[in-house]
Design an enzyme around this catalytic site. Structure first.
Site, PDB file in Angstrom:
ATOM      1  N   HIS A  13       0.855  -1.187   0.000  1.00 29.47           N
ATOM      2  CA  HIS A  13       0.000   0.000   0.000  1.00 29.47           C
ATOM      3  C   HIS A  13       0.894   1.241   0.000  1.00 29.47           C
ATOM      4  CE1 HIS A  13       1.045   0.203   4.226  1.00 29.47           C
ATOM      5  NE2 HIS A  13       0.538  -1.003   4.417  1.00 29.47           N
ATOM      6  N   HIS A  16       3.911   1.374   2.345  1.00 32.31           N
ATOM      7  CA  HIS A  16       5.115   0.640   1.912  1.00 32.31           C
ATOM      8  C   HIS A  16       5.901   1.462   0.885  1.00 32.31           C
ATOM      9  CE1 HIS A  16       2.670  -3.128   2.965  1.00 32.31           C
ATOM     10  NE2 HIS A  16       3.769  -3.262   3.673  1.00 32.31           N
ATOM     11  N   LYS A 130       4.243   2.018  12.561  1.00 36.11           N
ATOM     12  CA  LYS A 130       2.940   1.451  12.955  1.00 36.11           C
ATOM     13  C   LYS A 130       3.165   0.184  13.787  1.00 36.11           C
ATOM     14  CE  LYS A 130       0.425  -1.237  10.547  1.00 36.11           C
ATOM     15  NZ  LYS A 130      -0.196  -2.448  11.055  1.00 36.11           N
ATOM     16  N   SER A 166      -2.487  -0.303   6.443  1.00 40.12           N
ATOM     17  CA  SER A 166      -2.086  -1.680   6.761  1.00 40.12           C
ATOM     18  C   SER A 166      -2.630  -2.601   5.688  1.00 40.12           C
ATOM     19  CB  SER A 166      -2.670  -2.082   8.119  1.00 40.12           C
ATOM     20  OG  SER A 166      -2.621  -3.481   8.284  1.00 40.12           O
TER      21      SER A 166
END
Ligand code: PAF
Length: 265
Positions: A13, A16, A130, A166
């Site tokens: 996503h 990244h 995260k 995520s």
């Protein structure tokens, strides 16, 4: 020539891709790995259903000009089989919070990250904040084993409504997706209270859990910890992190927020 490594489990996503952009800025070449690591999934977890989207991931990596992609098979990474695999354990830190509810998870993470470091020999590696506990486990592993890799943490990438990006967000149905940002909002409320001087952390945690339950979450944990080592804060500690894991339907969401508290002395 310096190499930055961005280890991922794929289903990439925008968060990244930010890690890759940072890797490209920090090193001459950026190598991305895609490996859904069976060692870090517990029994009954989503190993089988974890989204595998190799072609789409490869195209996204081309678009951000990642230099290399390494997507090994399970046999390449664990040629002697999973049960015979030598493991890397970061004790204590791995047993808290996510480690308490996902037994063996961080052994799986530390083992595969150590192995990827040895396979790829990067100068630095980039991880998202995260997964704050994961980042600390990896930093501790690198320090304890004197691995010659610099670990770079990157601020959590968020959707416009605040939800932490995520791969598992794709499990959320429409109604759950609308509720999901409340996890971050709850963390923000807790952080604001701490920054304003509230020091009854137990009651902040309890009321945050109640707020989450009222929104439809099933909290796994909600905890204010010392940012450096995730231990319960002592009165003089000011650098804190609020961490949460909560189920929304079949999706386990995690998030965290750093906060500087007023001295509790
Ligand atoms: O954060 C992840 O995606 C994974 O835990 C990692 C670091 C790639 C190890 O499998």
């Amino acid at each position: 020539m310096s190499i930055a490594l961005v280890p991922t489990m794929g289903n990439l996503h925008a968060g990244h891709l930010e890690l890759v952009r940072l890797g490209r800025r920090l090193a001459d070449r950026c190598l991305v790995t895609i490996f859904v690591n069976p060692l870090q999934f517990g029994e009954g977890e989503d190993l089988a259903s974890y989204p595998r989207t190799f072609e789409a991931d490869r195209d996204k990596l081309r678009a951000v000009e990642a230099d290399m992609l390494f997507a090994p098979s399970v046999e390449e990474v664990y040629p002697n089989g999973r049960s015979a695999q030598t493991r890397v354990e970061v004790p204590e830190l791995s047993d808290l919070l996510c480690g308490a509810s996902r037994s063996g998870h961080f052994v799986g993470v530390a083992t595969v990250v150590c192995k990827l470091f040895n396979m790829a020999q990067p100068d630095l590696a980039v991880f998202g904040e995260k997964d704050y506990q994961q980042l600390l486990v990896i930093r501790r592993m690198v320090a304890d084993l004197a691995l010659p890799v610099k670990i770079v943490g990157m601020a959590t990438a968020r959707e416009p409504d605040g939800l932490a990006r995520s791969s598992r967000n794709s499990y959320l149905n429409k109604a759950e997706r609308e509720i999901a940002p409340r996890l971050y909002q709850t963390l923000q409320n807790t952080a604001q209270a701490i920054a304003a001087g509230e020091n009854d952390l137990d009651s902040l945690e309890t009321s945050a859990q109640a707020t989450l339950r009222a929104s439809g979450f099933r909290p796994d944990y909600y905890s204010v910890r010392r940012a450096a080592d995730l231990m319960p804060p002592e009165s003089a500690d000011r650098e804190l992190v609020v961490l949460a894991a909560a189920w929304l339907g079949r999706t386990r969401l995690i998030d965290n927020l750093r906060v500087t508290g007023k001295s509790m002395d």
